[in-house]
Design an enzyme around this catalytic site. Structure first.
Site, short mmCIF file in Angstrom:
data_model
loop_
_atom_site.label_atom_id
_atom_site.label_comp_id
_atom_site.label_asym_id
_atom_site.label_seq_id
_atom_site.Cartn_x
_atom_site.Cartn_y
_atom_site.Cartn_z
N LYS A 190 0.85 -1.31 0.09
CA LYS A 190 -0.10 0.31 -0.13
C LYS A 190 0.85 1.21 0.00
O LYS A 190 0.46 2.08 -0.75
CB LYS A 190 -0.96 -0.16 1.25
CG LYS A 190 -1.97 -1.04 0.94
CD LYS A 190 -2.76 -1.31 2.28
CE LYS A 190 -3.91 -2.18 2.12
NZ LYS A 190 -4.64 -2.60 3.49
N GLN A 208 -4.72 -1.67 9.66
CA GLN A 208 -4.55 -2.94 9.04
C GLN A 208 -5.19 -3.97 9.97
O GLN A 208 -4.95 -3.91 11.01
CB GLN A 208 -3.08 -3.12 8.71
CG GLN A 208 -2.94 -4.41 8.00
CD GLN A 208 -3.39 -4.55 6.50
OE1 GLN A 208 -3.47 -3.54 5.97
NE2 GLN A 208 -4.20 -5.41 6.03
N ASP A 224 -11.26 2.72 3.92
CA ASP A 224 -11.58 1.03 3.95
C ASP A 224 -13.21 1.01 3.61
O ASP A 224 -13.45 -0.36 3.37
CB ASP A 224 -11.21 0.57 5.18
CG ASP A 224 -9.98 -0.12 4.81
OD1 ASP A 224 -9.47 -0.49 3.65
OD2 ASP A 224 -9.30 -0.62 5.99
#
Ligand code: NAD
Length: 292
Positions: free
Chosen positions: A54, A98, A121
């Site tokens: 990422k 994460q 997200d």
């Protein structure tokens, strides 16, 4: 012999990233540099790989990125403070923590602490509601958004199609089902899960199968209707002594036996995986645009 179409996530993701580059340039003219903060708690090896790719992709696109690595012993309060600081930071447009965090962290509370306008997200309840409401100002979770993009670019119509999504997680299964049933996509959707009865029979009805379970090669040839489209979201590490790493990656679909039956199928790796990061970049650009 039927030759299935292999849906190449790498090339579609590369095209999405090219679109992103053009938008980065347009935002730069307004003095905006999109900023993504990725928070990693602990040392989960798969998470480290995801976070690494990422931040690398951010650098390639000219995003500002911040990788915040915290020890596994970080407390809930310490993590919430990091999130609050990022919420208040004008250089940061997107925040993600994460998954999975260490067991002592209440992940749900952390997600709720993220400013929904920065929740790239798409896991915050406000964005879940916006997805259900089909409100385009919300953030769509990256993996199902990537699956939809793959279908769209391949010219595979979902209109009136019978779709079966296996898995009901908030990260993949449920948002995938919402996207497929939306007024834009118009599929007829069944969500199957660990308690579904006769999963092979449910699957055999499908024109489009999306497998998001986390069980290596679960979907077998006799589960799939000839001509179906199969999207394999699963990423499973299976021991393999012939590999230097000691493992290989496999999907939730028994690819070798299923592929010959399909009209189109995603490989693992190289199918859905690359799309997830590309859609995260797109979401971060959306956040930068919306926050201004
Ligand atoms: P999860 O564990 O949160 O959810 C799994 C779902 O599968 C559950 O809803 C459960 O009901 C269902 N399930 C479990 N066993 C089943 C069975 N025997 N029959 C039918 N359904 C069953 O997992 P997740 O986060 O949704 O991820 C699913 C898979 O997708 C994993 O392999 C994960 O690594 C992968 N994944 C890939 C990407 C990507 O970028 N390609 C992103 C996220 C997740």
């Amino acid at each position: 012999m039927n030759i299935p179409r292999i849906l190449d996530g790498k090339s579609v993701a590369a095209a999405v990233l090219d679109e992103c580059r053009a938008e980065v340039a347009a935002l730069a003219e307004k003095g905006i540099v999109p900023g993504l903060a990725v928070v990693l708690v602990g040392e989960d090896p798969a998470s480290q790989v995801y976070v690494g790719s990422k931040t690398r992709t951010c650098a390639e696109l000219g995003f500002h990125s911040r990788k915040i690595e915290l020890p596994a012993a970080t407390t809930q309060d310490e993590l919430l403070k990091v999130v609050r600081d990022l919420n208040a930071d004008p250089a940061i447009h997107g925040i993600l923590v994460q998954s999975p965090p260490p067991a002592h962290i209440d992940e749900e509370a952390v997600i709720r602490a993220i400013d929904p306008r920065k929740d790239v997200d798409g896991f915050h309840p406000e964005n879940v509601a916006k997805l259900a409401l089909e409100d385009p100002t919300g953030f769509v979770p990256c993996t199902p958004a990537g699956c939809m993009k793959l279908l769209e670019v391949a010219g595979i119509s979902t209109q009136g199609a019978e779709a079966v999504v296996i898995g009901r997680s908030m990260i993949v299964g449920k948002p995938m089902a919402l996207l497929l049933v939306s007024k834009k996509s118009n599929a007829t959707v069944t969500i199957a899960h660990s308690r579904s009865k006769d999963l092979p029979a449910i699957c055999r009805r499908a024109d489009i199968v999306v497998a998001a379970v986390g069980r290596p090669e679960m979907v077998k040839a006799d589960w799939v209707k000839p001509g179906a489209v199969v999207i394999d979201v699963g990423i499973n590490r299976v021991e393999d002594a012939s590999k230097k790493s000691g493992y290989r990656l496999t999907g939730d679909v028994a690819y070798a036996e299923v592929a010959p039956l399909c009209s189109a199928i995603t490989p693992v790796p190289g199918g859905v995986g690359p799309m997830t990061i590309a859609m995260l970049m797109k979401n971060t650009l959306q956040a930068a645009r919306q926050l201004g």
